[in-house]
Each structure stands twice: as structure tokens, then as C-alpha cells.
Design an enzyme around this catalytic site. Sequence first.
Site, PDB file in Angstrom:
ATOM      1  N   ARG A  88      47.553 -41.164 -14.564  1.00 28.85           N
ATOM      2  CA  ARG A  88      48.956 -40.917 -14.270  1.00 28.85           C
ATOM      3  C   ARG A  88      49.220 -39.406 -14.332  1.00 28.85           C
ATOM      4  O   ARG A  88      48.625 -38.696 -15.158  1.00 28.85           O
ATOM      5  CB  ARG A  88      49.778 -41.628 -15.343  1.00 28.85           C
ATOM      6  CG  ARG A  88      51.285 -41.518 -15.226  1.00 28.85           C
ATOM      7  CD  ARG A  88      51.832 -42.331 -14.126  1.00 28.85           C
ATOM      8  NE  ARG A  88      53.262 -42.567 -14.238  1.00 28.85           N
ATOM      9  CZ  ARG A  88      53.992 -42.997 -13.213  1.00 28.85           C
ATOM     10  NH1 ARG A  88      53.437 -43.233 -12.034  1.00 28.85           N
ATOM     11  NH2 ARG A  88      55.269 -43.213 -13.365  1.00 28.85           N
ATOM     12  N   THR A 361      54.268 -46.717  -3.187  1.00 28.04           N
ATOM     13  CA  THR A 361      53.069 -46.694  -3.995  1.00 28.04           C
ATOM     14  C   THR A 361      52.078 -47.490  -3.167  1.00 28.04           C
ATOM     15  O   THR A 361      52.441 -48.069  -2.158  1.00 28.04           O
ATOM     16  CB  THR A 361      53.407 -47.361  -5.350  1.00 28.04           C
ATOM     17  OG1 THR A 361      54.349 -46.537  -6.033  1.00 28.04           O
ATOM     18  CG2 THR A 361      52.217 -47.606  -6.241  1.00 28.04           C
ATOM     19  N   ASP A 403      60.237 -40.439 -12.403  1.00 27.62           N
ATOM     20  CA  ASP A 403      60.018 -41.656 -13.204  1.00 27.62           C
ATOM     21  C   ASP A 403      60.349 -41.431 -14.685  1.00 27.62           C
ATOM     22  O   ASP A 403      60.369 -42.371 -15.472  1.00 27.62           O
ATOM     23  CB  ASP A 403      58.577 -42.161 -13.054  1.00 27.62           C
ATOM     24  CG  ASP A 403      58.440 -43.123 -11.877  1.00 27.62           C
ATOM     25  OD1 ASP A 403      59.473 -43.531 -11.305  1.00 27.62           O
ATOM     26  OD2 ASP A 403      57.304 -43.459 -11.515  1.00 27.62           O
TER      27      ASP A 403
HETATM   28  N1  GLY Z   1      56.260 -44.391  -9.248  1.00 27.49           N
HETATM   29  C1  GLY Z   1      56.295 -45.788  -9.364  1.00 27.49           C
HETATM   30  C2  GLY Z   1      55.671 -46.287 -10.614  1.00 27.49           C
HETATM   31  O1  GLY Z   1      54.865 -45.600 -11.196  1.00 27.49           O
HETATM   32  O2  GLY Z   1      55.976 -47.356 -11.052  1.00 27.49           O
END
Ligand code: GLY
Length: 553
Positions: A88, A361, A403
Site C-alpha cells: 500500500r 481499482t 483514502d
Molecule cells: N483506493 C481504494 C481502496 O484502497 O480501497
Amino acid sequence: MNVNFLLMGILLLSCTSPKPIKGAVVSAREEASAIGVEIMKQGGTAFDALIATDLALTVCYPNAGNISGGGFLVYRTAEGKVGSLDYREKAPMGASADMYLDEQGNVMPGKSTLGGLAVGVPGTVAGLAAIHKKFGTLPWEDLVQPAIDLARKGYFVTKKQQRSFESKKEDFIAVNGPDTFYAQDFKAGDRVQNTALAETLERIAKYGKAGFYQGPVAEDLVNRVMETGGVITLEDLLAYEPVWRDPINFQYKDLNIYAMGPPSSGGICLAQIMKMIEPYNVGQYDHNSKEAMQVIVEAERRSYADRSLYLGDPDFVNVPKDSLLDVTYLNKRMNSFTFEKATKSTDIAPGSIQWEESEETTHYSIVDPLGNAVAVTTTLNGSYGSKVFVENGGYFLNNEMDDFSSKPGVPNMFGLIGGKANAIAPQKRMLSAMTPTIVERKGKLAMVVGTPGGSTIITSVLQTILNVYEFDMDVQSAVSAARFHHQWLPDVVVFEPGQFNPSLIKSLQDKGYNIKEEYSRIIGRVDAIQISESGEITTGADPRGDDTAVPLY
Ligand code: GLY
């Protein structure tokens, strides 16, 4: 029986019975799936195919495929070892909790979504390099080469892709100017050759992780972020490391399920929802019947409420995982549910915390002939991320910073609210909903599944699993079936338009459910592989996108 008849029968059977599938790649684009399968034909494993598929998506699916975003891998090796990798994105060192607030403490619209300040430190190339180091069997350069070739030779624009380019053209120009690469009017059938990306990939092929995080590619990235108002530095890039983490593991009836843990909310929420549903035996009801939907929606309501309060980056906040997954706690959460009428979300938890995430995504599922399985969900966050395009590098940068909660407790420009657990801090990972998932049954690999779709990711993965194991669908039907979604707040159940019987909608409305059918956003694009008890492989590619399953015979 006459011998001739017998021989004819055998001949006929061998002509008509399909060849068994030995492996498969299901991804958002046919080219990417085919490249993954080609790697397996060359003797590569699912892990090798993952790297080639991922990089191919970067080329031909630039709205979500990426070298400049982040993602999660959940894997199961042929020997049955299960694990996960967190690559991430992270907040840059120069980030701060109030970086999107003005002097009055108000959220500045657009700052966390458009332009350089929205960009998180990318994790994808470091993630792929770590996967290769741990599991790769073919040389790294050979896995990057197909994406280089695709970028040089070009990929063909699909109809859906043309619409996607058109819908974002204004943003591309606003952020990058009129001469930016993707402001060209690419139409369906056009070939897109991205030489700049081919050159970036060549450096990645030659130098591995360093080809992206150091040298000219890194310098171009940092310069572009700075030019567009961001704060990522070369030091941020050098410091980026992915993390091997234990996935969330739980049992649902005779299924043993592994899904991504924090900083994704996917695994915890999927586990909570399935454990809350389990005692109700939803398979006794018809698929998408009133009763089945009530149970599922009520479990979703309760889990998404917990998500908003408790989940964040486990390296920064204490996520009470065991308490959230405690069966007594979860059963108690469902005590207030009755089939008579809908629970009100405001009765589930105080306040009115709202969760929604962007939908762009991508997910792919791979199984190889040895039995290795990988589920990967990766993202730029918004479609084409921050819209910042690194012209020299041929790729878009993510806007994953959105996010985070820009201001805990206060809605941002999209009406999003988050808890303190997901507040911005330097080098922290933002909360995700991505839910790459692996299902075992009777000790064997049974399903590989995942999807894009922001906050609908969790509920789409859930419904796909239930469709197969509770409602006896084959995996393609399970993926294609109409879906619905509830996420606590807003207190609405989102239905795929035109897919549900008006009498069902009316009966749910009569119970107090607020149904929203005209919702325009996608409810996931699930790409799944099912493995039967006898080892037969079948695939499900979501018809909502250009998703394609390519089998390996
Ligand atoms: N950016 C969408 C997720 O990580 O859930």
C-alpha cells in the site's frame, strides 16, 4: 455392446469433452491475462505470472493498473502456505494531519484528489520486486519484457476505455496541459503506443526496484509531484518498503477463508459479515430473496459501522482485531436484527459517520498448474489517480491520500468522514477496502477472488463467495449475478439498476429499507477462479468490464 459403437463413443467423448484447464489468469484486460498465461507456458509460476500481468495492466489499463500506486497480495502456495504482502502507498514524510485544511480548519476541496498533493508514496514496484525475491522462478527481466513489448507495440482501445478516456479528458488537461499524452482522442480500436512507459519499464527491467525508486525515473516522479503541488521527495521513495503480513483467517461453515488484513479493512469486514451471517444459514432462502438480502444487509450495516471507528494502519494504531472478530461479540451485534423491519443505521452506533471510497481499482486472480494461487488487488485510487501524468515516464500518479480522513469527524468534499484511526501521519498507510481473498475447502484450494469497487469491494467479494457456496452457482454465474450493497451510512441499500424484481424492492421498502436503484457507480468487477474438489478449474470474469479469463491448457 458393439465394439465399433464403443470406439465411436470414446472418440466422440474425447472430441466433445473440453480439455481440462491447468491454470488461469482472470484480469481486467485480455492482453494482461494472456501475458500471464504465456509466462506460465514458459514454466513460470503464478507468482511470475502475477508480475507480468500486473505490469501489462499498467500499460493497457492505465486508469487502475499501475507502477505508481499500491496494492495487496494474498497467496496460497502449492504446499498450502498462505500469506499476504502489503505494498500500500504511504503518506510522504512531509505530510501532516491537517495538510488538506485551510487556515480556518476547513477541508480544501480537491487537494486530496487532484494534483500532486494527493499522491501517496507508491508501493507497487517495491511490492513486485519483493514478490519476485521471495517466489520468482523466472528472471525478473523476462517478466517485465512483455509489458515493455506491449507498451512499444501498443494496446487497442476498447469501447468502454474510450468512454473512460473521454470522461476524464478535461481533468487530464487541467492538471497536465493540452499536450499531455492521454488528452489525445483515442477511439475504440485505436492502437496506443506508450514509448515513454516502455523506457520506464526498461529501467525497471534492468535495475529492479532501484529502476523506479532511484535514478532518472525517481527524479522525474518527484519533479512532477513538486510541479503539481505535492511533497514527495527522493528520500520518501528510497524509504519505501512493503510489509509481509499475516492475512485475516476465519472459518465460514466448511470454508477456511484468508483475506487481506489492515491497513485494508477488507479481511476484517468480510470476516465480520460472514460470521454474523453464518447462523442464519442464508442458503435456505432463494438467491437475492428478501430474507437473504435482509440478513446480508444487516450484517453489512453492523460491520461497516465498526470499520469507521476502529480500522487504520496497524503500524500506527492499535486495531482491535480479536475483539472485532469475536463470535460472541458478532452474535450480539445481530441481536437487534429482526426480519420484521430494517434496523436504522443511527441505532447501530452514535453519530453519523459516513464511508465511501473511490471505485477505480483492479483485481486479478491466478492459479498455476502446480496449484499456487494469487489474489492481487491494486489501485491508483481514483480513475487515473491524481490525473498527474509523468510525461517522461508515461504513467499516472495515484491519489491514494484521499483514502485517509482529511479531517477526522468532518466530511470532505465527497461527504466522506473517517475516524482518528485513519488520520494522516507521515509514513502512515491509508485505510483500504481492497479484499483479495483465497478460500479453502476441506484443506484444498477452492477459490481465488477479488474486485475493485471502493467500499463495494467487500460486499461484492462476499456475494460472490455466497453465490457459489450458499446458492450453488458456478463461478461465472456467481460473478455475473446482480449485486446489492450496504455500508451503514448513508442508510441506503444500493441495487444494480434494472436487475431486481419490483415486487422484491417493494417488499424491502415495506420493511423500512431505503433502496437506491439509480446509483450509477459500478458494484465491483469481480475476477475469480474456482477449483472443484476434484481439481477442476473454472473461471469467472466480470461482464461489467472488459475483464477476461484466459485458461492455460
Ligand atoms: N483506493 C481504494 C481502496 O484502497 O480501497
